[in-house]
Motif scaffolding. Structure first.
Motif, PDB file in Angstrom:
ATOM      1  N   PRO A 113       7.988   3.224  -4.156  1.00 31.55           N
ATOM      2  CA  PRO A 113       8.326   2.600  -2.869  1.00 31.55           C
ATOM      3  C   PRO A 113       9.824   2.339  -2.710  1.00 31.55           C
ATOM      4  O   PRO A 113      10.383   2.543  -1.624  1.00 31.55           O
ATOM      5  CB  PRO A 113       7.524   1.289  -2.910  1.00 31.55           C
ATOM      6  CG  PRO A 113       6.348   1.609  -3.753  1.00 31.55           C
ATOM      7  CD  PRO A 113       6.860   2.528  -4.810  1.00 31.55           C
ATOM      8  N   ASN A 116      11.428   5.669  -2.015  1.00 27.14           N
ATOM      9  CA  ASN A 116      11.095   6.149  -0.668  1.00 27.14           C
ATOM     10  C   ASN A 116      11.907   5.416   0.400  1.00 27.14           C
ATOM     11  O   ASN A 116      12.380   6.020   1.382  1.00 27.14           O
ATOM     12  CB  ASN A 116       9.597   5.973  -0.404  1.00 27.14           C
ATOM     13  CG  ASN A 116       8.753   6.874  -1.270  1.00 27.14           C
ATOM     14  OD1 ASN A 116       9.186   7.941  -1.699  1.00 27.14           O
ATOM     15  ND2 ASN A 116       7.525   6.461  -1.542  1.00 27.14           N
ATOM     16  N   LEU A 117      12.052   4.113   0.225  1.00 26.60           N
ATOM     17  CA  LEU A 117      12.886   3.362   1.158  1.00 26.60           C
ATOM     18  C   LEU A 117      14.325   3.856   1.122  1.00 26.60           C
ATOM     19  O   LEU A 117      14.973   3.991   2.177  1.00 26.60           O
ATOM     20  CB  LEU A 117      12.838   1.872   0.809  1.00 26.60           C
ATOM     21  CG  LEU A 117      11.531   1.121   1.096  1.00 26.60           C
ATOM     22  CD1 LEU A 117      11.589  -0.275   0.507  1.00 26.60           C
ATOM     23  CD2 LEU A 117      11.256   1.062   2.596  1.00 26.60           C
ATOM     24  N   TYR A 222       6.957   4.782   4.126  1.00 28.10           N
ATOM     25  CA  TYR A 222       8.119   4.134   3.501  1.00 28.10           C
ATOM     26  C   TYR A 222       9.430   4.746   3.988  1.00 28.10           C
ATOM     27  O   TYR A 222      10.437   4.028   4.158  1.00 28.10           O
ATOM     28  CB  TYR A 222       8.021   4.242   1.980  1.00 28.10           C
ATOM     29  CG  TYR A 222       7.187   3.155   1.357  1.00 28.10           C
ATOM     30  CD1 TYR A 222       7.716   1.885   1.168  1.00 28.10           C
ATOM     31  CD2 TYR A 222       5.884   3.407   0.957  1.00 28.10           C
ATOM     32  CE1 TYR A 222       6.954   0.875   0.595  1.00 28.10           C
ATOM     33  CE2 TYR A 222       5.117   2.405   0.375  1.00 28.10           C
ATOM     34  CZ  TYR A 222       5.655   1.141   0.204  1.00 28.10           C
ATOM     35  OH  TYR A 222       4.895   0.144  -0.355  1.00 28.10           O
ATOM     36  N   ILE A 244       1.645   1.189   5.547  1.00 26.51           N
ATOM     37  CA  ILE A 244       1.835   0.818   4.143  1.00 26.51           C
ATOM     38  C   ILE A 244       0.761  -0.171   3.700  1.00 26.51           C
ATOM     39  O   ILE A 244       0.196  -0.062   2.605  1.00 26.51           O
ATOM     40  CB  ILE A 244       3.234   0.217   3.932  1.00 26.51           C
ATOM     41  CG1 ILE A 244       4.311   1.297   4.117  1.00 26.51           C
ATOM     42  CG2 ILE A 244       3.359  -0.415   2.547  1.00 26.51           C
ATOM     43  CD1 ILE A 244       5.724   0.745   4.123  1.00 26.51           C
TER      44      ILE A 244
END
Length: 265
Positions: A113, A116-117, A222, A244
């Motif tokens: 995560p 991905n952000l 994300y 999410i």
């Protein structure tokens, strides 16, 4: 070869002698030399067996993973979210470098995560999604290969617990479907799914294909959230956060209902 002469009655006669190489080939080794050669050969064979044994390979895998985790603690890749991407890299080159770094970071237990952000924040929704997916497949492939080559032979005999046997059987017989579920519904850590699949008898192609397809929804959510993080009240950001949260909730419900299968009941 005429290397020596003899005199007999005033006559010189050549006496043929064998070349030195022929003498060395025909000469037999002494018992001590034979013992030394046999000892060296046996020692080399034993060392090779030890180095290639399942437990030696598993030890090498653990050392590699520990070194990867230590490098993450030293270099702190999460600083990309606060410091941004190096200005020397831009465009496609930056995306390729980030994808490779993404894959290596997942092997070193960096949470996806976070990566991905960062992909969405650095490259936008579309390019960030493509880069993150490429890094996901790359990292999964590296972890699967390491686990299959270095850990499978040592760990498979240890699968004695009921839930371990159930998980192994599920991955071995229904690998694609099981891995798709693991990727679609977060709950099982990314690295744990990779190494569990590697220890099982799941094939390469089903593993990579299920990883690529199953990771799309969560990764896209994300990436969009990272790209729209500057506007947390925008519809795109709120929808991404919903995508999410919902799979995570659904995964928890499915795991709760199917828990008896892992217990072997």
């Amino acid at each position: 070869m005429l290397d020596a002469t003899t005199r007999s009655g005033g006559t010189v006669t050549a006496v043929p002698t064998a070349p030195a190489t022929e003498l060395s080939l025909t000469a037999e080794l002494s018992p001590a030399a034979e013992l030394a050669v046999a000892t060296r050969t046996g020692l080399a064979a034993r060392c090779t067996r030890v180095l290639l044994s399942p437990w030696s390979r598993l030890s090498l895998l653990l050392v590699l993973l520990a070194a990867s985790a230590s490098s993450v603690l030293l270099f702190e890749p999460q600083r990309l979210l606060s410091d941004g991407w190096p200005p020397q890299l831009s465009g496609a080159a930056a995306a390729v470098v980030f994808g490779v770094a993404y894959g290596l970071c997942t092997v070193a237990f960096v949470p996806r995560p976070l990566l991905n952000l960062a992909a969405g924040a650095l490259f936008g929704s579309q390019l960030g999604l493509a880069t993150a997916l490429a890094g996901t497949v790359l990292g999964a492939g590296i972890a699967f290969g390491l686990g299959r080559i270095l850990g499978q032979d040592a760990l498979r005999p240890l699968l004695r617990a009921r839930w371990l046997k159930a998980a192994d059987g599920q991955l071995s017989r229904h690998g694609f479907r099981t891995m798709m579920m693991a990727r679609l519904f977060p709950g099982v850590p990314f690295w744990a799914a990779n190494y569990c699949a590697a220890v099982s008898r799941m094939g390469w192609l089903p593993f990579l294909l299920a990883t690529a397809l199953g990771s799309i929804p969560n990764t896209a959510a994300y990436a969009v959230a990272g790209a729209r993080a500057s506007a947390p009240t925008s519809p795109a950001f709120l929808i991404a956060m919903g995508f999410i949260a919902l799979p995570a909730l659904a995964g928890a419900v499915v795991a709760w209902r199917k828990r008896h299968h892992l217990r072997g009941n």
